[in-house]
Every structure is written in structure tokens, then in C-alpha cells.
Design an enzyme around this catalytic site. Structure first.
Site, PDB file in Angstrom:
ATOM      1  N   LYS A 299      41.672  47.515  34.714  1.00  0.00           N
ATOM      2  CA  LYS A 299      41.606  48.416  33.558  1.00  0.00           C
ATOM      3  C   LYS A 299      40.430  49.385  33.642  1.00  0.00           C
ATOM      4  O   LYS A 299      40.408  50.402  32.966  1.00  0.00           O
ATOM      5  CB  LYS A 299      41.592  47.609  32.271  1.00  0.00           C
TER       6      LYS A 299
HETATM    7  C1  PLP Z   1      46.399  44.724  32.173  1.00  0.00           C
HETATM    8  C2  PLP Z   1      46.540  43.914  33.399  1.00  0.00           C
HETATM    9  C3  PLP Z   1      47.782  43.811  34.076  1.00  0.00           C
HETATM   10  C4  PLP Z   1      49.046  44.448  33.591  1.00  0.00           C
HETATM   11  O1  PLP Z   1      49.032  45.872  33.645  1.00  0.00           O
HETATM   12  P1  PLP Z   1      50.047  46.709  32.731  1.00  0.00           P
HETATM   13  O2  PLP Z   1      49.660  48.115  32.933  1.00  0.00           O
HETATM   14  O3  PLP Z   1      49.786  46.232  31.321  1.00  0.00           O
HETATM   15  O4  PLP Z   1      51.419  46.394  33.190  1.00  0.00           O
HETATM   16  C5  PLP Z   1      47.828  43.033  35.236  1.00  0.00           C
HETATM   17  N1  PLP Z   1      46.746  42.378  35.685  1.00  0.00           N
HETATM   18  C6  PLP Z   1      45.544  42.456  35.065  1.00  0.00           C
HETATM   19  C7  PLP Z   1      44.390  41.688  35.609  1.00  0.00           C
HETATM   20  C8  PLP Z   1      45.399  43.218  33.905  1.00  0.00           C
HETATM   21  O5  PLP Z   1      44.202  43.266  33.292  1.00  0.00           O
END
Ligand code: PLP
Length: 491
Positions: free
Chosen positions: A107
Site C-alpha cells: 500500500k
Molecule cells: C491490500 C493488500 C492486498 C490486496 O490488494 P487489493 O488492491 O485490495 O486487491 C494484498 N496484499 C496485501 C499485503 C495488502 O496489504
């Protein structure tokens, strides 16, 4: 160029779309001309990571001026590598490491950029209000948002997390956060209680006279904002550029991408990169036991009426994948009536059926697999034993999907597995999967994992120990709204 709502004829400039987050009819903002406007993707592939990001964002958000400077401010010196998201070779496939940012989770790529886009959008619109970001977090998003927004002029940020409901590392990451414009507070309740309290705060405070008098505007940092989605295309380009450099692919030939998926933002960014011309083959959607997307791609029925599982990959524990709505818009040729109907049925009945002909079209570009925690643990163990590569439980879900996909597919396109978190963010599950263990708290588990594997601990995590706790407030669910009001009126 205008953005429009996925649910009807509501239009907004890119700056407005970033500031509003969601359209007034509940739809998400999309660029209807995404695949039509020319983009020199071949030139893009020759650029450095930051130049690449700037070129892509200038194309997606042409109304935001000075993108080079914004991108530099967002990333320079904050990621472990110049490359932002390094591509490493693991057992014949490639792993794209998206977790080299300040909080060791993927993120960071988007939440480092979003605050810069918000500040620029306000400037572009002559908006001098103070942007107040309200965030409820189950752990990862809160810290990444804090890292992005702390000390950004004209903004302040509140993060609410469940008291006793986040890991020791996640808590330490948040309560030691520095910055004059940040507030972090524990709420007595679970994540749903936090989220509900924050939603109520939005509803009660949006029209609040005192906030208006102080020119404070509420917004959220969650992943339906186009300003959080747009910064995610770049790493699909980066991966492809590295494959080219290494002679793994000829320019124009497709690469397949396997994506651990929750809210469908990460994988949708890959599809959008394809609309800009990047040769993307299949996009493989990997889910944990919450397999609502696997079932959707199999059957064309999206059905959230099912049990919710808490898994070892908590950031993918999602039953309503918001960003899928954008894909429905695009694949239906911008049929906003259809999208609106599907979304209304989902909220009213708990499911919808997407037309067969369109589902077939989706299957040409996507396929989907899911697995259990035990399958994921097996992949972590196998990858460590056979390749000496340590991955986290979210990435493990994708590694499993990649293995199954390779059995099913006919093509031999290079396979890129997106890795979304450092194994050190989930040390207990990773230790257990490779046959280790530790006495004590999560920091003890991190030490044990480092001793056992020799894999370096990310700087941002090792630096946490011994850092002063700055945020100690713990409040009840009912106190969230007055807490925000009081904090905002203190200055
Ligand atoms: C948010 C997240 C995801 C999923 O990503 P999306 O864009 O919500 O599909 C996968 N792995 C981790 C570690 C995340 O923080």
C-alpha cells in the site's frame, strides 16, 4: 478530460475526482477514454522508475500540474531501492516486490503518492480548506496512510484502530508515528466497530457548521479513490522493463501477472496498464479462502452471501471487492445502467449475475484461483526450502495460484508474481510455515525469523523498537465523533 461515475452521467475533472473520492451517486470515478488516448508505452519502458511514474500519472491525471516534482516528493529516498519495486528471479518465475516502501507493505506505493495528488488537486482548484483524512484500519492501511500524510501542508489525518485487535508490530508502527498533523487512537471494539464509527463520523460531520467555519473538509484514503489507483500502474511497466533488460521477453510479447487480490485495486491497475498499451497477457486473480472473486470469474455470479473467514492473509479477507465495479464499467463498454443495477442488487439482495457474454469476455483476460491457509503455508515452506526465497502469506496465495495456472495454461509467457508484503510483517505465520517458532511477542518472532533465515529485517520495522510511543488514547466507539470534534477544535 473528464472522469465520470461508473453508475451514471456524473462528470468531474481529475482534480475533483481525487478530492471527492467517490461520486455522488455512489459510483467510482473512471476515465471513459482510457483505452483511446494515445500513450507512448514503448518510450515509457525506457525511463527510470520515477520518470515512468510521472509519465503514467501525467497521462491518467492530465489536470494535475508539476507531476515530476510530486513524484519526487512522494518517493525519493523513501523506498529501499531506486527501482521502487524490484523484480527478483525465483525458480524460473519473477517476483515483483511491492513492499520495499516505508511500512513494508504494498500500500506504500499508492499511499506515498496520494497525499501529493490531494495537495496538488487542491492547489489546482484554488481550494484553501484543510483536508481532514479519516481512516479506520485493521493494521496496514493506517500506517501507510500516516507515512504518506504526515506533515503534508493543508492536511491532517486521523487513524482509528481496534484496541487489542492489531499485531504488536502494527500497533508500534502507528503509535510511534511522528508528525504535527497526525492523530492515532485505539477504539474499544473490533475493526468493524472502528469502520462503522468512522462512517458515522463522515455522516455526522460532513455538514457540521463548526468544521465548515474552520474550512475543514473530510476525506478518506481508501482504495476507491482514483488517486490511489492511478499510482499502481507503474509497477506493471517496471516489471516488463526488467524482463526486457534481462532478455526474458521480446518487446511486444505478453507477460502474465499473478496478483494476490482483496479489493481488486492491485489487479485492476494491471488491466489499466494493458489499456495504455503494455503487453499484458493473463491477469491471474489469487484469493484466499474468501473466494468470492474466484467464484465470480467461474460463474459470472458475484455473491457475498457466504461465511467470512479470518485467514493468515488478512489484507485479502474481503467479501465486497469495490474496484471490480470499474472493470464492469469498462468491459460493458460504459453501460452505467447495467453497473448501477448490479451494484443495487448486490447491496439489496447480496448478489448479482453479470451477463454471460460479458463474463466470457472477462475470462479472455482474467482467470482466478483460490487456496486455504494450509496451501499457502505449504508454498511458503516449499519456496524457502527449494529456492531460498522467503515470502509472506499474501504472496504465498499468489505463488499457489501461479503453480495451478501453469498447469492449466497453454502459453509460455514469462510469469510475474506480485509480492505484497514483507514476510516480517507476518512473522508468526511465516515462522510456522518454515518449521520455526518463538517464545514471546511479535518482535521475538521477528528476531527468530531473522536468525533462522538470515533475510534482512526491513529498516522501518527494526527501527521501531525503543521508539517513543506518542499516541496513547483509547476511547469507546461512542466517543469517536466527539473525539474528532474536540481534536479539530483544539488549535
Ligand atoms: C491490500 C493488500 C492486498 C490486496 O490488494 P487489493 O488492491 O485490495 O486487491 C494484498 N496484499 C496485501 C499485503 C495488502 O496489504
Amino acid at each position: 478530460m473528464d472522469y465520470q461515475s461508473t453508475r451514471g452521467p456524473l462528470f468531474a475533472s481529475d482534480a475533483e475526482a481525487i478530492l471527492r473520492g467517490i461520486a455522488a451517486d455512489g459510483g467510482l470515478f473512471v476515465d471513459p477514454s482510457l483505452a483511446q488516448r494515445p500513450f507512448d508505452w514503448r518510450r515509457c519502458l525506457t525511463l527510470s522508475a520515477l520518470e515512468m511514474q510521472s509519465m503514467i500519472l501525467s497521462h491518467l491525471l492530465p489536470g494535475i500540474p508539476d507531476m515530476d516534482a510530486l513524484v519526487r516528493r512522494a518517493y525519493a529516498g523513501k523506498f529501499e531501492t531506486e527501482d521502487l519495486t524490484p523484480l527478483v528471479e525465483v525458480g524460473g518465475d519473477s517476483v515483483l516486490e511491492l513492499f520495499r516502501g516505508p511500512t513494508a507493505a504494498f500500500k506504500d506505493v499508492a499511499l506515498s503518492m496520494l497525499p501529493q495528488l490531494v495537495a496538488a488537486a487542491k492547489e489546482q482548484r484554488g481550494d484553501t480548506s484543510e483536508t481532514v483524512v479519516l481512516t479506520a484500519t485493521s493494521g496496514d492501511t493506517g500506517k501507510a496512510a500516516l507515512e504518506g500524510f504526515h506533515d503534508v501542508p493543508g492536511t491532517r489525518i486521523f487513524v482509528f484502530y481496534p484496541h487489542g485487535g492489531v499485531s504488536a508490530v502494527q500497533r508500534a508502527q502507528m503509535v510511534t508515528q511522528e508528525g504535527a498533523n497526525v492523530t492515532v487512537c485505539a477504539v474499544r471494539g473490533n475493526f468493524d466497530d472502528c469502520q462503522t464509527a468512522v462512517k458515522r463520523a463522515f455522516a455526522l460531520l460532513s455538514g457540521d457548521e463548526r468544521l465548515r467555519a474552520r474550512r475543514q473538509e473530510l476525506t478518506s484514503a481508501n482504495s476507491i479513490n482514483i488517486g490511489r489507483l492511478a499510482p499502481q500502474l507503474v509497477y506493471y511497466f517496471l516489471a516488463y522493463a526488467r524482463l526486457l533488460e534481462r532478455g526474458r521477453i521480446r518487446c511486444g510479447d505478453p507477460a502474465d501477472y499473478v496478483v494476490p487480490t482483496g479489493n481488486f485495486g492491485d489487479i485492476l491497475a494491471g488491466w489499466m496498464a494493458k489499456q495504455l498499451g503494455l503487453p499484458v497477457g493473463k491477469l491471474v486473480c489469487a484469493s484466499n479462502a474468501n473466494r468470492v472473486l474466484t467464484d465470480f470469474f467461474d460463474t459470472g455470479v458475484y455473491d457475498r452471501r457466504r461465511d467470512f473467514f479470518k485467514t493468515d492473509s488478512p489484507s485479502m479477507d474481503i467479501l465486497v471487492s469495490s474496484n471490480l465495479e470499474r472493470l464492469l464499467f469498462y468491459v460493458s463498454g460504459g453501460d452505467t445502467a447495467l453497473v448501477r443495477r448490479c451494484m443495487e442488487e448486490l447491496s439489496r439482495e447480496g448478489f448479482y449475475r453479470f451477463p454471460d457474454a460479458l463474463t466470457d469476455r472477462l475470462r479472455e483476460e482474467f482467470c482466478a484461483y483460490c487456496c486455504t491457509d494450509a496451501d499457502g503455508a505449504e508454498e511458503i515452506g516449499r519456496l524457502w526450502r527449494e529456492e531460498g526465497y522467503l515470502c509472506d502469506p499474501h504472496t504465498a496465495v499468489a505463488v499457489r495460484a501461479a503453480r495451478e495456472y501453469k498447469k492449466d495454461r497453454v502459453s509460455h509467457a514469462p510469469l510475474v508474481i506480485l509480492s505484497t508484503a514483507s514476510p516480517y510483517k507476518f512473522p508468526a505465520a511465516v515462522l510456522a510455515a518454515i518449521g520455526g517458532g518463538a517464545e514471546g511477542d511479535e518482535f521475538a518472532e521477528i528476531d527468530a525469523l531473522a536468525r533462522l533465515t538470515g533475510v534482512p529485517v526491513p529498516k522501518g520495522l527494526s527501527a521501531l523498537r525503543g521508539r517513543a510511543e506518542r499516541h496513547r488514547d483509547v476511547i469507546g466507539v461512542e466517543d469517536v465523533v466527539p473525539y474528532i470534534q474536540n481534536t479539530l477544535s483544539e488549535e
